[in-house]
Scaffold this active site. Structure first.
Site, PDB file in Angstrom:
ATOM      1  N   ALA A   1     -18.835  49.155  21.676  1.00 43.00           N
ATOM      2  CA  ALA A   1     -18.183  49.543  20.414  1.00 43.00           C
ATOM      3  C   ALA A   1     -18.305  48.483  19.326  1.00 43.00           C
ATOM      4  O   ALA A   1     -18.341  48.803  18.140  1.00 43.00           O
ATOM      5  CB  ALA A   1     -16.700  49.814  20.688  1.00 43.00           C
TER       6      ALA A   1
ATOM      7  N   GLN B   1     -27.489  48.131  20.735  1.00 45.66           N
ATOM      8  CA  GLN B   1     -27.818  47.925  19.317  1.00 45.66           C
ATOM      9  C   GLN B   1     -28.355  49.202  18.680  1.00 45.66           C
ATOM     10  O   GLN B   1     -28.854  49.168  17.547  1.00 45.66           O
ATOM     11  CB  GLN B   1     -28.886  46.829  19.179  1.00 45.66           C
ATOM     12  CG  GLN B   1     -28.471  45.470  19.706  1.00 45.66           C
ATOM     13  CD  GLN B   1     -27.583  44.693  18.741  1.00 45.66           C
ATOM     14  OE1 GLN B   1     -27.410  45.068  17.576  1.00 45.66           O
ATOM     15  NE2 GLN B   1     -27.032  43.592  19.203  1.00 45.66           N
TER      16      GLN B   1
ATOM     17  N   CYS C   1     -25.790  35.467  21.778  1.00 47.83           N
ATOM     18  CA  CYS C   1     -25.263  35.304  23.122  1.00 47.83           C
ATOM     19  C   CYS C   1     -25.877  34.100  23.825  1.00 47.83           C
ATOM     20  O   CYS C   1     -25.342  33.625  24.791  1.00 47.83           O
ATOM     21  CB  CYS C   1     -25.550  36.554  23.949  1.00 47.83           C
ATOM     22  SG  CYS C   1     -25.014  38.035  23.134  1.00 47.83           S
TER      23      CYS C   1
HETATM   24  C1  LIG Z   1     -28.869  44.545  23.528  1.00 47.58           C
HETATM   25  C2  LIG Z   1     -27.543  44.063  23.991  1.00 47.58           C
HETATM   26  N1  LIG Z   1     -27.147  44.343  25.238  1.00 47.58           N
HETATM   27  C3  LIG Z   1     -25.955  43.959  25.700  1.00 47.58           C
HETATM   28  C4  LIG Z   1     -25.093  43.239  24.913  1.00 47.58           C
HETATM   29  C5  LIG Z   1     -23.752  42.841  25.468  1.00 47.58           C
HETATM   30  O1  LIG Z   1     -22.786  43.725  24.990  1.00 47.58           O
HETATM   31  P1  LIG Z   1     -21.219  43.452  25.167  1.00 47.58           P
HETATM   32  O2  LIG Z   1     -20.903  42.350  24.207  1.00 47.58           O
HETATM   33  O3  LIG Z   1     -20.587  44.746  24.802  1.00 47.58           O
HETATM   34  O4  LIG Z   1     -20.986  43.085  26.580  1.00 47.58           O
HETATM   35  C6  LIG Z   1     -25.451  42.918  23.609  1.00 47.58           C
HETATM   36  C7  LIG Z   1     -24.553  42.115  22.755  1.00 47.58           C
HETATM   37  O5  LIG Z   1     -24.861  41.034  22.348  1.00 47.58           O
HETATM   38  C8  LIG Z   1     -26.709  43.358  23.128  1.00 47.58           C
HETATM   39  O6  LIG Z   1     -27.111  43.074  21.901  1.00 47.58           O
END
Ligand SMILES: Cc1ncc(COP(=O)(O)O)c(C=O)c1O
Length: 387
Positions: free
Chosen positions: A202, A181, A328
């Site tokens: 990305a 982020q 998430c």
């Molecule tokens: C702080 C953080 N780390 C990791 C992730 C996971 O990233 P990615 O969707 O590229 O796997 C996210 C995405 O939600 C995030 O906000």
């Protein structure tokens, strides 16, 4: 498209910038070669990947060889944490992380714990920032890794990376940061901040989904990493698998744009964010989650007293897309682990809203959002909807 709700969930993901899409398109069709192939098609793909790697390395003051492409920040975090855990097993089996980390850090740590590692999970202060003295006290002779995120995905707060980096270096402990982020929002400098591993993605910066990178320091110290995926030996053996050329080109372009436009875009989103807060903070019983100034410009996370969290979301969602807690983990029914780590009560943690402001938001939209938010909270309170 125009009668869809106002998109205010830019922490979850972002639309692909037209300029990024344009850069990617030829690599799906004409320039489709495998960058590993030793012929004209392969060389074309390889040259474009090289350029993207250079852009990303320059953005964080690293060298191109220190960039390992992955499928995103989740994979980068897994590679960093499990890869260091496995490679430094003989040296020690203690890792330090923080209660407010993304699950993509907490879960790999928990996995290592199941193999016998000891994990210290630092608590945060009420504003979401770690206490450096507590970090100092937690460091031990057998600590091999400290993993502290750069910018929190729920409350937007910034951790003191340079101070953490200095402490880790002094104690000969590797420092990993999840900067999913952070890139394009704050300036990241792996030399100045003494960062040894950094996870990037990305799709939070108007790039494609399904691509990210792990920065792995090669000098002073040279980080050892046990690969978590075996095969053709791509990415210096650290991450096998045919490179996702179009996505990597898009990632490079997205980073280039995000860094070039960082200051201007930050000023714009801060203005919108402050406008939103100045209007909705007139409600009684509304609390800002996270440090008031040590946070990225696009984030506003608030808790509202006297309303039911689910009813609040239902009331807001026809007008705006926002998240309660992190996207998430939004299928979970427990309150956000980040907000409870700040010491928020269960009710306040449930009745929380994360506004993530981005490129397409306008002042008019923010006024509309503020008015709808105020009227929804007011009407829920009148109905006495705590259940
Ligand atoms: C702080 C953080 N780390 C990791 C992730 C996971 O990233 P990615 O969707 O590229 O796997 C996210 C995405 O939600 C995030 O906000």
């Amino acid at each position: 498209m125009s009668n869809r709700p106002i998109y205010l969930d830019y922490h979850a993901t972002t639309p692909v910038d037209e300029r990024v899409l344009t850069a990617m398109l030829p690599y799906f069709t004409e320039c489709f070669g495998n960058p590993s192939s030793n012929h004209i098609y392969g060389w074309e793909g390889g040259a474009a990947v090289k350029q993207a790697r250079e852009i990303i390395a320059t953005a964080i003051n690293a060298t191109p060889e220190e960039i390992i492409f992955t499928s995103g920040a989740t994979e980068a975090n897994n590679l960093a944490i499990k890869g260091v855990g496995e490679a430094y097993f003989q040296k020690g089996q203690h890792i330090i992380t923080v209660a407010t980390e993304h699950n993509a850090v907490l879960d790999p740590c928990q996995y290592l714990q199941s193999l016998g590692f000891e994990i210290t999970i630092l608590l945060v202060q009420g504003d979401g920032i770690i206490n450096l003295n507590q970090l100092g006290e937690a460091l031990r002779d057998d600590t091999v890794l400290v993993s502290v995120m750069a910018v929190n995905n729920e409350i937007g707060v910034l951790q003191p990376l340079a101070e953490i980096g200095a402490m880790c270096r002094q104690n000969h402990v590797l420092f990993h940061t999840d900067a999913a982020q952070a890139i394009g929002k704050i300036t990241l400098d792996v030399q100045e901040m003494q960062i040894d591993l950094m996870s990037l993605t990305a799709h939070k910066i108007y790039g494609p989904k399904g691509v990210g990178a792990l920065y792995v320091r090669r000098r002073n110290p040279r980080v050892q990493l046990a690969p978590q995926q075996h095969g053709g030996g791509h990415e210096q053996g650290m991450r096998s698998g045919t490179l996702a050329t179009p996505q990597i080109i898009g990632f490079g372009k997205a980073v280039e744009i995000a860094v070039a436009e960082q200051d201007k875009e930050n000023q714009r989103v801060v203005r919108l964010r402050d406008k939103l807060w100045s209007q909705i903070s007139q409600l009684e019983g509304i609390y800002l989650n996270g440090h008031p100034t040590l946070r990225v410009g696009e984030n506003l996370n608030v808790s509202v007293a006297g309303v039911n969290g689910a009813a609040l979301l239902r009331g807001l969602q026809p007008t705006m897309t926002i998240s309660s807690g992190s996207a998430c983990s939004s299928t979970k029914t427990e309150p956000s682990h980040v907000l409870t780590a700040l010491g928020r009560s269960q009710d306040l943690a449930y009745a929380s809203v994360r506004f993530g402001i981005g490129k397409n938001n306008t002042e008019e939209e923010i006024n509309q959002v503020a008015a709808h938010f105020i009227s929804t909270v007011t009407s829920l309170r009148k109905q006495g909807s705590l259940v």
